[in-house]
Design an enzyme around this catalytic site. Structure first.
Site, PDB file in Angstrom:
ATOM      1  NE  ARG A   1      -2.672   0.573   3.427  1.00 44.34           N
ATOM      2  CZ  ARG A   1      -2.063   1.415   4.280  1.00 44.34           C
ATOM      3  NH1 ARG A   1      -1.881   2.664   3.948  1.00 44.34           N
ATOM      4  NH2 ARG A   1      -1.670   0.997   5.462  1.00 44.34           N
TER       5      ARG A   1
ATOM      6  CE1 TYR B   1     -14.886   4.787 -18.826  1.00 46.33           C
ATOM      7  CE2 TYR B   1     -14.580   5.499 -16.568  1.00 46.33           C
ATOM      8  CZ  TYR B   1     -14.846   4.496 -17.483  1.00 46.33           C
ATOM      9  OH  TYR B   1     -15.081   3.234 -17.044  1.00 46.33           O
TER      10      TYR B   1
ATOM     11  CG  ASP C   1      -8.641   9.468 -18.956  1.00 47.97           C
ATOM     12  OD1 ASP C   1      -7.894   8.697 -19.592  1.00 47.97           O
ATOM     13  OD2 ASP C   1      -9.669   9.087 -18.373  1.00 47.97           O
TER      14      ASP C   1
ATOM     15  CE  LYS D   1     -11.088   0.680 -19.922  1.00 47.15           C
ATOM     16  NZ  LYS D   1     -11.469   2.045 -19.624  1.00 47.15           N
TER      17      LYS D   1
HETATM   18  C1  PLP Z   1     -11.982   2.759 -18.561  1.00 43.02           C
HETATM   19  C2  PLP Z   1     -11.641   4.185 -18.463  1.00 43.02           C
HETATM   20  C3  PLP Z   1     -11.418   4.798 -17.217  1.00 43.02           C
HETATM   21  C4  PLP Z   1     -11.607   4.074 -15.906  1.00 43.02           C
HETATM   22  O1  PLP Z   1     -10.766   2.995 -15.771  1.00 43.02           O
HETATM   23  P1  PLP Z   1     -11.075   1.705 -14.870  1.00 43.02           P
HETATM   24  O2  PLP Z   1      -9.848   0.915 -15.015  1.00 43.02           O
HETATM   25  O3  PLP Z   1     -12.322   1.067 -15.429  1.00 43.02           O
HETATM   26  O4  PLP Z   1     -11.327   2.190 -13.477  1.00 43.02           O
HETATM   27  C5  PLP Z   1     -11.043   6.136 -17.204  1.00 43.02           C
HETATM   28  N1  PLP Z   1     -10.916   6.835 -18.352  1.00 43.02           N
HETATM   29  C6  PLP Z   1     -11.142   6.283 -19.560  1.00 43.02           C
HETATM   30  C7  PLP Z   1     -10.977   7.128 -20.780  1.00 43.02           C
HETATM   31  C8  PLP Z   1     -11.502   4.955 -19.655  1.00 43.02           C
HETATM   32  O5  PLP Z   1     -11.722   4.416 -20.871  1.00 43.02           O
END
Ligand code: PLP
Length: 388
Positions: free
Chosen positions: A48, A102, A174, A199
């Protein structure tokens, strides 16, 4: 290894790796220990605290890919997003978000910010004027997402950096849709780079993780909150993610290439109204994408001609799976109106150009000919049906 000017495939394969001094194995050994010595050690380690050997190994790779000094990995993309935002926002502060976000990030803001006393605004569009309009005296963070989901709109990274710097505002992006292979926002002065590693970094639809890359100073600040919130990632998943990232540049570049071919094919298709892909010159942000991106990603959206049955189209696909999430090696497709944007009213969806016939396609690494054959089969199904 000398760590200057390495190519991305080399960084993906090697940077950060833990040397197996005991058996001389070729890959990082996995350290599952959640308990480490505290006497006579340089660092007190604990999962952690985000500082186990495997966590540190992966963070080095991510930091170098994003051209940042440092990085942290989290238990999910949302753990990364929420921890980064809360680390820089206090009661009475204001933050600017883009028009489209998102869904999970949007929910986090509208459901949680009020109790922290954090104010927020959404820019109306993607231009400098749209952002300037909502910046206030107490704005501490500008947060963007480019390319956006699902219409792949592009925000000018340099413009955002230039707006923020003289005002002492911290910028966050992001960068999930682009991946570090297609876009390195630090080059344009963006401070904090966030990923859902679920992703493109994971890339095989079997890992849930998140990452943040930034300067040492900013990462220290995020770490201070992160250790209290406790959203760290288990070492086994960290180790799997390190394995996945070795092929990230290969995968992403193949996906870029496939998406370009598919986008061009779809654009000529008589049953398609419109294709949203920044590589196409018909995309409103093509020039901007060309300026700041190294590749155009494997994500695209397209709209079926009015009255065609999007649901039947997706059900008629044999290889391309109807599925949430994105960026795996396998191609997947979804309806934004029924998933990410289902909580909006029909009116709001219309304002954002999210029609029922809009489909978001996460292009995988299969052969394009096979994807096109699958898509063409589904087009035939829906055109036969509408002729009856
Ligand atoms: C999937 C996604 C998230 C969130 O990610 P998790 O791993 O599902 O918590 C944030 N931003 C974008 C653009 C995403 O595609």
């Amino acid at each position: 290894m000398k760590q200057k000017n390495l190519g991305v495939n080399t960084i993906c394969t090697h940077i950060g790796e833990v040397e197996d001094t005991q058996f001389k194995g070729a890959i990082s050994p996995l350290f599952m220990s959640s308990s480490y010595a505290y006497e006579d050690v340089d660092v007190k380690r604990y999962p952690r605290y985000f500082n186990t050997p495997n966590q540190e190994a992966l963070c080095k790779k991510i930091a170098m890919l994003e051209k940042c000094e440092s990085a942290l990995i989290f238990g999910s993309g949302m753990a990364a997003v929420s921890t980064a935002l809360l680390a820089f926002l206090h009661k009475g502060d204001h933050v600017v978000f883009p028009q489209t976000l998102y869904g999970g990030t949007y929910n986090f803001i509208v459901e949680e910010f009020e109790k922290f006393g954090i104010e927020y605004s959404f820019a109306k569009g993607f231009s400098e004027k749209d952002f300037l309009e909502v910046i206030q005296e107490n704005t501490k963070v500008i947060y963007i997402e480019t390319p956006s989901n699902p219409l792949m709109r592009i925000t000018d990274l340099e413009m955002i950096g230039d707006l923020a710097k003289p005002r002492g505002i911290v910028t966050m992006i992001d960068n999930t849709f682009a991946s570090p292979i297609n876009q390195t926002p630090a080059d344009f002065g963006i401070d904090i780079i966030i990923h859902s590693a679920t992703k493109y970094m994971g890339g095989h639809s079997d890992i849930c993780a998140g990452a943040v890359a930034a300067s040492e100073k900013h990462i220290d600040k995020i770490w201070n909150l992160a250790k209290n919130l406790g959203g760290s990632l288990s070492d086994y998943t960290v180790w799997l993610l390190e394995r996945s990232m070795k092929t990230m540049a290969l995968r992403v570049r193949a996906q870029n290439k496939n998406a370009k071919k598919i986008a061009r094919w779809l654009e000529k298709h008589p049953l398609v109204e419109r294709v949203y892909y920044p590589r196409l010159s018909s995309h409103p942000d093509h020039e901007l994408a060309k300026k700041q991106m190294k590749g155009y990603t494997g994500m695209l959206s397209f709209e079926l001609k009015e009255k065609l049955d999007a649901n039947l189209f997706m059900k008629s696909l044999k290889m391309i799976k109807q599925s949430m999430s994105l960026a795996g090696v396998e191609s997947t497709i979804l309806s934004p109106a029924k998933t990410s944007h289902s909580l909006l009213s029909a009116e709001e969806r219309k304002n954002q150009n999210i029609s029922d016939g809009l489909l978001r396609f996460s292009v995988g690494i299969e052969e394009t000919e096979d994807m096109i054959a699958d898509l063409e089969g589904a087009f035939q199904q829906i055109s036969n049906k509408s002729l009856v």
